[in-house]
Design an enzyme around this catalytic site. Sequence first.
Site, mmCIF file in Angstrom:
data_model
loop_
_atom_site.group_PDB
_atom_site.id
_atom_site.type_symbol
_atom_site.label_atom_id
_atom_site.label_comp_id
_atom_site.label_asym_id
_atom_site.label_seq_id
_atom_site.Cartn_x
_atom_site.Cartn_y
_atom_site.Cartn_z
ATOM 1 N N SER A 29 0.828 -1.215 0.000
ATOM 2 C CA SER A 29 0.000 0.000 0.000
ATOM 3 C C SER A 29 0.859 1.261 0.000
ATOM 4 O O SER A 29 0.332 2.371 0.035
ATOM 5 C CB SER A 29 -0.933 0.003 1.218
ATOM 6 O OG SER A 29 -0.198 -0.202 2.410
ATOM 7 N N THR A 161 -39.643 26.826 -9.438
ATOM 8 C CA THR A 161 -39.950 25.472 -8.974
ATOM 9 C C THR A 161 -40.167 24.697 -10.266
ATOM 10 O O THR A 161 -40.647 25.268 -11.255
ATOM 11 C CB THR A 161 -41.215 25.411 -8.089
ATOM 12 O OG1 THR A 161 -42.311 25.907 -8.847
ATOM 13 C CG2 THR A 161 -41.056 26.257 -6.817
ATOM 14 N N HIS A 162 -39.784 23.454 -10.282
ATOM 15 C CA HIS A 162 -39.816 22.631 -11.502
ATOM 16 C C HIS A 162 -38.992 23.275 -12.618
ATOM 17 O O HIS A 162 -39.235 23.020 -13.792
ATOM 18 C CB HIS A 162 -41.251 22.410 -12.002
ATOM 19 C CG HIS A 162 -42.209 22.002 -10.933
ATOM 20 N ND1 HIS A 162 -42.522 20.689 -10.663
ATOM 21 C CD2 HIS A 162 -42.900 22.737 -10.009
ATOM 22 C CE1 HIS A 162 -43.384 20.630 -9.654
ATOM 23 N NE2 HIS A 162 -43.621 21.861 -9.224
ATOM 24 N N SER A 283 -13.219 27.106 -26.879
ATOM 25 C CA SER A 283 -13.383 25.910 -27.697
ATOM 26 C C SER A 283 -12.325 25.927 -28.778
ATOM 27 O O SER A 283 -11.958 26.988 -29.284
ATOM 28 C CB SER A 283 -14.775 25.910 -28.334
ATOM 29 O OG SER A 283 -14.769 25.100 -29.499
ATOM 30 N N LYS A 289 -17.011 30.546 -28.207
ATOM 31 C CA LYS A 289 -17.408 29.830 -26.991
ATOM 32 C C LYS A 289 -16.650 30.288 -25.754
ATOM 33 O O LYS A 289 -15.487 30.660 -25.794
ATOM 34 C CB LYS A 289 -17.173 28.312 -27.160
ATOM 35 C CG LYS A 289 -18.216 27.601 -27.993
ATOM 36 C CD LYS A 289 -19.630 27.679 -27.453
ATOM 37 C CE LYS A 289 -19.911 26.680 -26.345
ATOM 38 N NZ LYS A 289 -19.829 25.298 -26.787
ATOM 39 N N GLU A 296 -18.594 22.727 -14.382
ATOM 40 C CA GLU A 296 -18.927 21.371 -14.834
ATOM 41 C C GLU A 296 -18.129 20.332 -14.055
ATOM 42 O O GLU A 296 -18.638 19.267 -13.697
ATOM 43 C CB GLU A 296 -18.657 21.244 -16.337
ATOM 44 C CG GLU A 296 -19.600 22.093 -17.176
ATOM 45 C CD GLU A 296 -19.120 22.200 -18.621
ATOM 46 O OE1 GLU A 296 -19.237 21.193 -19.348
ATOM 47 O OE2 GLU A 296 -18.607 23.261 -19.012
ATOM 48 N N TYR A 323 -9.411 -6.860 12.631
ATOM 49 C CA TYR A 323 -8.812 -6.326 11.410
ATOM 50 C C TYR A 323 -8.811 -7.377 10.307
ATOM 51 O O TYR A 323 -8.621 -8.564 10.558
ATOM 52 C CB TYR A 323 -7.366 -5.879 11.693
ATOM 53 C CG TYR A 323 -6.653 -5.383 10.444
ATOM 54 C CD1 TYR A 323 -6.793 -4.072 10.031
ATOM 55 C CD2 TYR A 323 -5.876 -6.243 9.674
ATOM 56 C CE1 TYR A 323 -6.176 -3.617 8.871
ATOM 57 C CE2 TYR A 323 -5.248 -5.802 8.517
ATOM 58 C CZ TYR A 323 -5.405 -4.490 8.120
ATOM 59 O OH TYR A 323 -4.802 -4.044 6.981
ATOM 60 N N LYS A 331 -8.237 3.536 2.288
ATOM 61 C CA LYS A 331 -7.523 4.813 2.177
ATOM 62 C C LYS A 331 -7.724 5.553 0.872
ATOM 63 O O LYS A 331 -8.007 6.755 0.867
ATOM 64 C CB LYS A 331 -6.027 4.577 2.405
ATOM 65 C CG LYS A 331 -5.758 4.241 3.848
ATOM 66 C CD LYS A 331 -4.360 3.757 4.088
ATOM 67 C CE LYS A 331 -4.344 2.907 5.316
ATOM 68 N NZ LYS A 331 -5.123 1.635 5.151
HETATM 69 N N1 ARG Z 1 -1.144 -1.461 5.304
HETATM 70 C C1 ARG Z 1 -2.093 -1.960 6.260
HETATM 71 C C2 ARG Z 1 -3.418 -1.204 6.116
HETATM 72 O O1 ARG Z 1 -3.406 -0.184 5.536
HETATM 73 C C3 ARG Z 1 -1.577 -1.791 7.656
HETATM 74 C C4 ARG Z 1 -2.129 -2.737 8.642
HETATM 75 C C5 ARG Z 1 -1.666 -4.106 8.362
HETATM 76 N N2 ARG Z 1 -2.001 -5.022 9.390
HETATM 77 C C6 ARG Z 1 -1.867 -6.328 9.232
HETATM 78 N N3 ARG Z 1 -2.203 -7.072 10.219
HETATM 79 N N4 ARG Z 1 -1.438 -6.855 8.125
HETATM 80 O O2 ARG Z 1 -4.452 -1.629 6.564
#
Ligand code: ARG
Length: 464
Positions: A29, A161-162, A283, A289, A296, A323, A331
């Site tokens: 990651s 409205t509308h 444009s 234009k 947009e 977890y 993320k």
């Molecule tokens: N890169 C992992 C994440 O973003 C970190 C946590 C990893 N934990 C594990 N037990 N492998 O979630």
Amino acid sequence: MTEHTDANQQWGGRFQAGPAAIMQEINASIGFDRALWRQDIRGSLAHAAMLARVGIISPQDETLIRQGLEAIAAEIESGAFPFDAALEDIHMNIEARLSARIGEPGKRLHTARSRNDQVATDFRLFVRDAIDGLDAQMADLMRALATRAAEHAAQPMPGFTHLQTAQPVTFGHHLLAYVEMLARDRGRLRDARARLNECPLGAAALAGTSFPIDRRMTAAELGFDRPMANSLDAVSDRDFALEFLSAAAITAMHLSRLAEEIILWCSAPFRFITLSDAFTTGSSIMPQKRNPDAAELVRAKTGRITGALVALLTVMKGLPLAYAKDMQEDKEPVFDAARALSLALAAMAGMVRDLRPDTTRMRAAAGESFAIATDLADWLVRELHLPFRVAHHVTGRLVAAAEAKGIDLAALPLTEMQAIEPRITAAVFSVLTVEASLASRISEGGTAPAHVAAAASRWIEALG
Ligand code: ARG
């Protein structure tokens, strides 16, 4: 002291070989979570200070760790840090670098901690920082809107409205509607921030730790109100990110509505406003234009922000405690949504400050399409004591008569009005203007220019 070296850089003793290339690719990651580096270093500094305070590591080790982490922060800041995908994520990249720089004390940092509580802490800090930044941007946009509203508190425009001309309103009143929306958006983010502000650190992998840590100390150090109460919940909860994304999605939806109105108002059939060269594009084929691309794109950004919410809800749905690696997918949607919303808010504030209303055209449109018909009906109720339903019917017939002649209500001769309702007097004409209509809307929250001016000043003052 024995040196421990392993065939597998990350997992050491238990592993005999490194990962398959594709395993590393799907697993790593670091490509995106490096965005958490500041929060990761902050969290590690707090953790190390606590470990030293309770005597789990020596003060000397803590000093070395602190200096090492500060040096690493400088390396990352300057672009010199050697990010390594083999080390999977930002947490292990920084920790490995720390050990490389300071040796054994660096290897003590992870005592009484897991990446599970570490990443949950870093990510909360990140979302909290994002909320604070966006809150300031939202206040700025509100300020821009309220300022323009004060300027145009009495400027007539058609209210719809509308998307059909309904009744006259003032441009200031219309802009202040968005100020109210943004105020609620900020409230939602504030609420999310308050619930977010508990510290997962110390939950370790999922069960807590056997070390005598002080979770209150790390929580306070990182600006959290308290430690999270349950270690399983601490490492598996992503509600804070979901709440952030829902509030962001609602805000983006609001921005998309204003963006859409800006686009309509700029179009030739409306011609209510113009944006300057600074906020339009040309444009490549049509020389005449002038396109409202920024508006947009603000309208379109809503898609990715709502998409981020749906993506993370889907990731979290059905995940067993505690977890799971699925949660690494939390993320990118949050980073992307935060960036998109920040950009959209900045672009919107720019456009609001830039736009120039065509006040003549707006005023003319405000009186078109029998927009003051309700004022006539209200007059019939007030002056002739007709029940409103009857007044509505009579006004409908007057509108039809005017429409048949291709004229405005105010241009309909009194005799023709009296042919439909004999008790109508010439006094009726006093309500048949856009200005009279606007001035009469004095109910609380109504569009009367005096109300709008007062509301705009209240906002300007409140926003500082
Ligand atoms: N890169 C992992 C994440 O973003 C970190 C946590 C990893 N934990 C594990 N037990 N492998 O979630």
